[in-house]
Scaffold this motif. Structure first.
Motif, PDB file in Angstrom:
ATOM      1  N   TYR A 152       0.670  -1.410  -0.029  1.00 56.68           N
ATOM      2  CA  TYR A 152       0.049  -0.079   0.183  1.00 56.68           C
ATOM      3  C   TYR A 152       0.964   1.301  -0.120  1.00 56.68           C
ATOM      4  O   TYR A 152       0.577   2.152  -0.953  1.00 56.68           O
ATOM      5  CB  TYR A 152      -1.052   0.235   1.100  1.00 56.68           C
ATOM      6  CG  TYR A 152      -1.762   1.183   1.509  1.00 56.68           C
ATOM      7  CD1 TYR A 152      -2.776   1.399   0.650  1.00 56.68           C
ATOM      8  CD2 TYR A 152      -1.281   2.175   2.479  1.00 56.68           C
ATOM      9  CE1 TYR A 152      -3.398   2.942   0.830  1.00 56.68           C
ATOM     10  CE2 TYR A 152      -1.925   3.383   2.596  1.00 56.68           C
ATOM     11  CZ  TYR A 152      -3.184   3.666   1.740  1.00 56.68           C
ATOM     12  OH  TYR A 152      -3.942   4.741   2.094  1.00 56.68           O
ATOM     13  N   TYR A 153       1.823   1.328   1.046  1.00 60.65           N
ATOM     14  CA  TYR A 153       3.014   2.399   0.993  1.00 60.65           C
ATOM     15  C   TYR A 153       3.688   2.591  -0.332  1.00 60.65           C
ATOM     16  O   TYR A 153       3.719   3.734  -0.819  1.00 60.65           O
ATOM     17  CB  TYR A 153       3.896   2.337   2.195  1.00 60.65           C
ATOM     18  CG  TYR A 153       3.255   2.550   3.270  1.00 60.65           C
ATOM     19  CD1 TYR A 153       2.235   3.145   3.785  1.00 60.65           C
ATOM     20  CD2 TYR A 153       4.038   2.279   4.485  1.00 60.65           C
ATOM     21  CE1 TYR A 153       1.820   3.539   4.843  1.00 60.65           C
ATOM     22  CE2 TYR A 153       3.644   2.613   5.936  1.00 60.65           C
ATOM     23  CZ  TYR A 153       2.635   3.244   5.917  1.00 60.65           C
ATOM     24  OH  TYR A 153       1.980   3.284   7.317  1.00 60.65           O
ATOM     25  N   LEU A 154       4.015   1.458  -1.093  1.00 60.85           N
ATOM     26  CA  LEU A 154       4.741   1.483  -2.195  1.00 60.85           C
ATOM     27  C   LEU A 154       3.780   2.101  -3.329  1.00 60.85           C
ATOM     28  O   LEU A 154       4.348   2.917  -4.139  1.00 60.85           O
ATOM     29  CB  LEU A 154       5.102   0.341  -2.550  1.00 60.85           C
ATOM     30  CG  LEU A 154       6.536  -0.187  -2.078  1.00 60.85           C
ATOM     31  CD1 LEU A 154       6.706  -1.804  -2.147  1.00 60.85           C
ATOM     32  CD2 LEU A 154       7.783   0.802  -2.335  1.00 60.85           C
ATOM     33  N   ARG A 155       2.570   1.625  -3.562  1.00 62.86           N
ATOM     34  CA  ARG A 155       1.739   1.964  -4.775  1.00 62.86           C
ATOM     35  C   ARG A 155       1.159   3.315  -4.444  1.00 62.86           C
ATOM     36  O   ARG A 155       0.883   4.282  -5.349  1.00 62.86           O
ATOM     37  CB  ARG A 155       0.210   0.950  -4.488  1.00 62.86           C
ATOM     38  CG  ARG A 155       0.900  -0.265  -5.165  1.00 62.86           C
ATOM     39  CD  ARG A 155      -0.425  -1.321  -5.161  1.00 62.86           C
ATOM     40  NE  ARG A 155       0.010  -2.447  -5.631  1.00 62.86           N
ATOM     41  CZ  ARG A 155      -0.865  -3.578  -5.609  1.00 62.86           C
ATOM     42  NH1 ARG A 155      -2.075  -3.457  -5.048  1.00 62.86           N
ATOM     43  NH2 ARG A 155      -0.472  -4.692  -6.186  1.00 62.86           N
ATOM     44  N   ARG A 156       1.079   3.979  -3.155  1.00 58.92           N
ATOM     45  CA  ARG A 156       0.573   5.119  -3.111  1.00 58.92           C
ATOM     46  C   ARG A 156       1.793   6.394  -3.011  1.00 58.92           C
ATOM     47  O   ARG A 156       1.555   7.410  -2.834  1.00 58.92           O
ATOM     48  CB  ARG A 156       0.080   5.376  -1.509  1.00 58.92           C
ATOM     49  CG  ARG A 156      -1.222   4.517  -1.315  1.00 58.92           C
ATOM     50  CD  ARG A 156      -2.496   4.953  -1.947  1.00 58.92           C
ATOM     51  NE  ARG A 156      -3.026   6.107  -1.365  1.00 58.92           N
ATOM     52  CZ  ARG A 156      -3.947   7.056  -1.696  1.00 58.92           C
ATOM     53  NH1 ARG A 156      -4.805   6.632  -2.529  1.00 58.92           N
ATOM     54  NH2 ARG A 156      -4.103   8.052  -1.049  1.00 58.92           N
TER      55      ARG A 156
END
Length: 138
Positions: free
Chosen positions: A53-57
């Protein structure tokens, strides 16, 4: 006992990993994590989901930095994350898994003084038969 072989592998584990990647994970998985128990599996799965989630955001980059490089000067993560879980559900007995459970008999200050619920906990619906008709109630 605890089983971990991050840099070692044996034929059975390699065959199982190939089976997962070529089968159920064919369209989305590129790696496999094996665990020797459900609590650790839950905790690692949630950690992997949060990192994804952190990577994609765009909150973090994927360049192999250490965890400390992601934390701000104030000591905060890029964004607070909560899990969606059913009230009364059980996810395991590791510290991370306990925080994904609603307050109850196995969680709370008397059981685990460090417990900090990190979820939005919903009451599960109930399916019941009344007078010959099925219905869903809250």
């Amino acid at each position: 006992g605890h089983v971990m072989f991050p840099e070692n592998v044996h034929d059975a584990a390699l065959g199982a990993a190939r089976g997962v990647l070529g089968g159920a994970g064919r369209s989305w998985a590129s790696r496999v994590f094996f665990s020797d128990n459900g609590s650790t599996a839950m905790e690692v799965a949630v950690k992997m989901a949060i990192r994804t989630y952190y990577l994609r955001r765009g909150f973090i980059s994927g360049g192999g930095q250490t965890a400390l490089e992601y934390v701000s000067e104030e000591g905060a993560l890029p964004q607070s994350v909560r899990v969606l879980a059913l009230s009364g559900s059980y996810h395991g007995d590791t510290l991370g898994a306990l925080d994904m459970q609603s307050p109850g008999v196995f969680t709370g200050p008397l059981q685990t003084p460090w417990y900090k619920p990190r979820g939005l906990f919903l009451d599960p619906p109930t399916l019941q038969l009344r007078r010959g008709r099925w219905g869903v109630t809250q």
